[in-house]
Design a protein around this motif. Structure first.
Motif, PDB file in Angstrom:
ATOM      1  N   SER A   9      56.146  31.181  27.200  1.00 37.37           N
ATOM      2  CA  SER A   9      54.966  30.309  27.102  1.00 37.37           C
ATOM      3  C   SER A   9      54.455  30.219  25.659  1.00 37.37           C
ATOM      4  O   SER A   9      54.009  31.209  25.074  1.00 37.37           O
ATOM      5  CB  SER A   9      53.861  30.840  28.014  1.00 37.37           C
ATOM      6  OG  SER A   9      52.616  30.311  27.618  1.00 37.37           O
ATOM      7  N   ARG A  14      50.378  31.677  21.272  1.00 30.90           N
ATOM      8  CA  ARG A  14      49.228  31.446  20.379  1.00 30.90           C
ATOM      9  C   ARG A  14      48.157  32.518  20.593  1.00 30.90           C
ATOM     10  O   ARG A  14      47.611  33.079  19.640  1.00 30.90           O
ATOM     11  CB  ARG A  14      48.635  30.050  20.637  1.00 30.90           C
ATOM     12  CG  ARG A  14      49.591  28.917  20.332  1.00 30.90           C
ATOM     13  CD  ARG A  14      48.881  27.575  20.245  1.00 30.90           C
ATOM     14  NE  ARG A  14      48.631  26.905  21.500  1.00 30.90           N
ATOM     15  CZ  ARG A  14      49.456  26.021  22.059  1.00 30.90           C
ATOM     16  NH1 ARG A  14      50.611  25.733  21.493  1.00 30.90           N
ATOM     17  NH2 ARG A  14      49.125  25.425  23.205  1.00 30.90           N
ATOM     18  N   GLN A  39      53.422  30.446  38.665  1.00 34.83           N
ATOM     19  CA  GLN A  39      52.068  29.988  38.324  1.00 34.83           C
ATOM     20  C   GLN A  39      51.416  29.252  39.493  1.00 34.83           C
ATOM     21  O   GLN A  39      50.206  29.063  39.512  1.00 34.83           O
ATOM     22  CB  GLN A  39      52.098  29.091  37.064  1.00 34.83           C
ATOM     23  CG  GLN A  39      52.721  27.719  37.208  1.00 34.83           C
ATOM     24  CD  GLN A  39      54.242  27.730  37.061  1.00 34.83           C
ATOM     25  OE1 GLN A  39      54.902  28.716  37.348  1.00 34.83           O
ATOM     26  NE2 GLN A  39      54.802  26.611  36.625  1.00 34.83           N
ATOM     27  N   LEU A  52      48.073  27.262  34.993  1.00 31.45           N
ATOM     28  CA  LEU A  52      48.735  27.286  33.686  1.00 31.45           C
ATOM     29  C   LEU A  52      48.463  28.611  32.997  1.00 31.45           C
ATOM     30  O   LEU A  52      47.427  29.230  33.215  1.00 31.45           O
ATOM     31  CB  LEU A  52      48.191  26.160  32.793  1.00 31.45           C
ATOM     32  CG  LEU A  52      48.311  24.729  33.316  1.00 31.45           C
ATOM     33  CD1 LEU A  52      47.727  23.754  32.312  1.00 31.45           C
ATOM     34  CD2 LEU A  52      49.755  24.379  33.626  1.00 31.45           C
ATOM     35  N   LEU A  53      49.398  28.976  32.133  1.00 32.52           N
ATOM     36  CA  LEU A  53      49.219  30.137  31.254  1.00 32.52           C
ATOM     37  C   LEU A  53      48.770  29.641  29.886  1.00 32.52           C
ATOM     38  O   LEU A  53      49.132  28.532  29.497  1.00 32.52           O
ATOM     39  CB  LEU A  53      50.537  30.906  31.103  1.00 32.52           C
ATOM     40  CG  LEU A  53      51.034  31.644  32.343  1.00 32.52           C
ATOM     41  CD1 LEU A  53      52.431  32.191  32.081  1.00 32.52           C
ATOM     42  CD2 LEU A  53      50.081  32.745  32.750  1.00 32.52           C
ATOM     43  N   GLN A  66      42.916  28.132  28.663  1.00 27.49           N
ATOM     44  CA  GLN A  66      43.160  27.169  27.581  1.00 27.49           C
ATOM     45  C   GLN A  66      43.215  27.919  26.250  1.00 27.49           C
ATOM     46  O   GLN A  66      42.223  28.484  25.771  1.00 27.49           O
ATOM     47  CB  GLN A  66      42.101  26.052  27.536  1.00 27.49           C
ATOM     48  CG  GLN A  66      42.238  25.044  28.659  1.00 27.49           C
ATOM     49  CD  GLN A  66      43.426  24.091  28.478  1.00 27.49           C
ATOM     50  OE1 GLN A  66      43.980  23.942  27.397  1.00 27.49           O
ATOM     51  NE2 GLN A  66      43.822  23.448  29.563  1.00 27.49           N
ATOM     52  N   SER A  67      44.392  27.876  25.627  1.00 29.63           N
ATOM     53  CA  SER A  67      44.629  28.715  24.444  1.00 29.63           C
ATOM     54  C   SER A  67      43.633  28.460  23.314  1.00 29.63           C
ATOM     55  O   SER A  67      43.184  29.411  22.662  1.00 29.63           O
ATOM     56  CB  SER A  67      46.069  28.521  23.951  1.00 29.63           C
ATOM     57  OG  SER A  67      46.301  27.188  23.557  1.00 29.63           O
ATOM     58  N   VAL A 110      55.856  20.886  28.780  1.00 31.17           N
ATOM     59  CA  VAL A 110      55.711  22.081  29.633  1.00 31.17           C
ATOM     60  C   VAL A 110      56.462  21.908  30.966  1.00 31.17           C
ATOM     61  O   VAL A 110      56.828  20.794  31.337  1.00 31.17           O
ATOM     62  CB  VAL A 110      54.218  22.390  29.875  1.00 31.17           C
ATOM     63  CG1 VAL A 110      53.567  22.853  28.578  1.00 31.17           C
ATOM     64  CG2 VAL A 110      53.495  21.191  30.438  1.00 31.17           C
ATOM     65  N   ARG A 112      55.736  21.700  34.115  1.00 31.70           N
ATOM     66  CA  ARG A 112      55.323  20.716  35.136  1.00 31.70           C
ATOM     67  C   ARG A 112      55.697  19.301  34.742  1.00 31.70           C
ATOM     68  O   ARG A 112      56.012  18.471  35.596  1.00 31.70           O
ATOM     69  CB  ARG A 112      53.820  20.834  35.429  1.00 31.70           C
ATOM     70  CG  ARG A 112      52.912  20.463  34.281  1.00 31.70           C
ATOM     71  CD  ARG A 112      51.479  20.870  34.573  1.00 31.70           C
ATOM     72  NE  ARG A 112      50.559  20.526  33.496  1.00 31.70           N
ATOM     73  CZ  ARG A 112      50.479  21.152  32.331  1.00 31.70           C
ATOM     74  NH1 ARG A 112      51.290  22.166  32.065  1.00 31.70           N
ATOM     75  NH2 ARG A 112      49.597  20.779  31.428  1.00 31.70           N
TER      76      ARG A 112
HETATM   77  N1  LIG Z   1      46.600  23.169  26.926  1.00 29.64           N
HETATM   78  C1  LIG Z   1      46.984  24.422  27.528  1.00 29.64           C
HETATM   79  C2  LIG Z   1      48.436  24.352  27.934  1.00 29.64           C
HETATM   80  C3  LIG Z   1      48.754  25.379  28.950  1.00 29.64           C
HETATM   81  C4  LIG Z   1      50.172  25.191  29.449  1.00 29.64           C
HETATM   82  O1  LIG Z   1      50.618  24.064  29.704  1.00 29.64           O
HETATM   83  N2  LIG Z   1      50.861  26.317  29.608  1.00 29.64           N
HETATM   84  C5  LIG Z   1      52.217  26.268  30.077  1.00 29.64           C
HETATM   85  C6  LIG Z   1      53.047  27.360  29.464  1.00 29.64           C
HETATM   86  S1  LIG Z   1      53.090  27.217  27.694  1.00 29.64           S
HETATM   87  C7  LIG Z   1      52.232  26.481  31.572  1.00 29.64           C
HETATM   88  O2  LIG Z   1      51.610  27.391  32.064  1.00 29.64           O
HETATM   89  N3  LIG Z   1      52.961  25.639  32.287  1.00 29.64           N
HETATM   90  C8  LIG Z   1      53.118  25.741  33.694  1.00 29.64           C
HETATM   91  C9  LIG Z   1      53.546  24.448  34.282  1.00 29.64           C
HETATM   92  O3  LIG Z   1      53.759  23.513  33.522  1.00 29.64           O
HETATM   93  O4  LIG Z   1      53.691  24.406  35.500  1.00 29.64           O
HETATM   94  C10 LIG Z   1      46.750  25.593  26.575  1.00 29.64           C
HETATM   95  O5  LIG Z   1      46.828  25.386  25.355  1.00 29.64           O
HETATM   96  O6  LIG Z   1      46.483  26.706  27.050  1.00 29.64           O
END
Ligand SMILES: N[C@@H](CCC(=O)N[C@@H](CS)C(=O)NCC(=O)O)C(=O)O
Length: 217
Positions: A9, A14, A39, A52-53, A66-67, A110, A112
């Motif tokens: 991830s 970050r 997730q 989301l992570l 949210q990072s 990502v 999804r």
């Molecule tokens: N804008 C969010 C993006 C979070 C995100 O999309 N994380 C990805 C991993 S880097 C995730 O968990 N994806 C799971 C999915 O797409 O199902 C942030 O910056 O935290």
């Protein structure tokens, strides 16, 4: 602190960098395997309804997600070393550079989104890679143009101190690497990414140095 994480991830990468820069070590790191769709498990959905992570629990909560929001929270609660400059214009530029990555490029790559392209739109692997590389390139071009033109750029994105913009730039460079995108046409991005990756806080946070990661992506 409890960090919900997965080695690959980039958004969690970050946050790991920010934690390392602040000298913070979560007591617990919970692995949520994105490749197996964990997730979307009810247990994690209860933690972060967006599924989301990353997610970060600090003390009693509520959960942080949210990072960019997490990094700013860490900066506000642990001000040293600062991850944002003081002057308003410089802060705005740092946030804007960070958002090129975290808001305009990374969300298009990502799992999804890749799964939607594959299963709903029936795009084959080469078409999906073309999509990914297109959006990686758009962000790199925007970053490079801004950084190369601006007098604000120093050894780092904003002067000589590491900020949230550098953290996001590094996540973009590592993501580009994962998807075999050549960084050669982006010398300023490369220079800053290489400088940051020599810093222990960045190096230790690298996706391939996390538990469960393969030797190479
Ligand atoms: N804008 C969010 C993006 C979070 C995100 O999309 N994380 C990805 C991993 S880097 C995730 O968990 N994806 C799971 C999915 O797409 O199902 C942030 O910056 O935290």
């Amino acid at each position: 602190m409890k960090l919900y994480s997965f080695w690959r991830s980039l958004a969690t990468f970050r946050v790991r960098i920010a934690l390392n820069l602040k000298g913070l070590v979560p007591e617990e790191v919970v692995d949520v395997d994105l490749m197996q769709g964990r997730q979307r498990d009810p247990a994690y959905r209860d933690v972060n309804p967006q599924m989301l992570l990353p997610a970060l629990l600090d003390g009693e909560g509520p959960i942080l997600f949210q990072s960019l929001a997490i990094m700013e929270y860490l900066d506000e609660t642990h001000p040293q070393p600062p991850l944002l400059p003081k002057p308003a214009r410089a802060r705005a530029r740092v946030r804007a550079l960070a958002q090129i990555v975290a808001c305009d490029s990374h969300p298009l790559l990502v799992p999804r989104v890749r799964e939607y392209l594959e299963h709903e739109l029936k795009l084959d692997e080469p078409a999906r890679l073309k999509w990914i590389q297109h959006w990686i390139g758009e962000a790199l071009r925007a970053l490079e143009a801004n950084l190369a033109q601006s007098r604000e750029t120093g050894r780092c994105c904003q002067g000589d101190s590491i900020t949230i913009a550098d953290i996001c730039l590094v996540s973009q460079a590592v993501g580009a690497n994962f998807f075999k995108y050549d960084l050669a046409p982006f010398p300023t991005v490369r220079r800053i990414a290489e400088l940051c990756m020599r810093h222990d806080a960045f190096a230790r946070a690298h996706p391939l140095r996390q538990p469960g990661a393969p030797q190479a992506a």
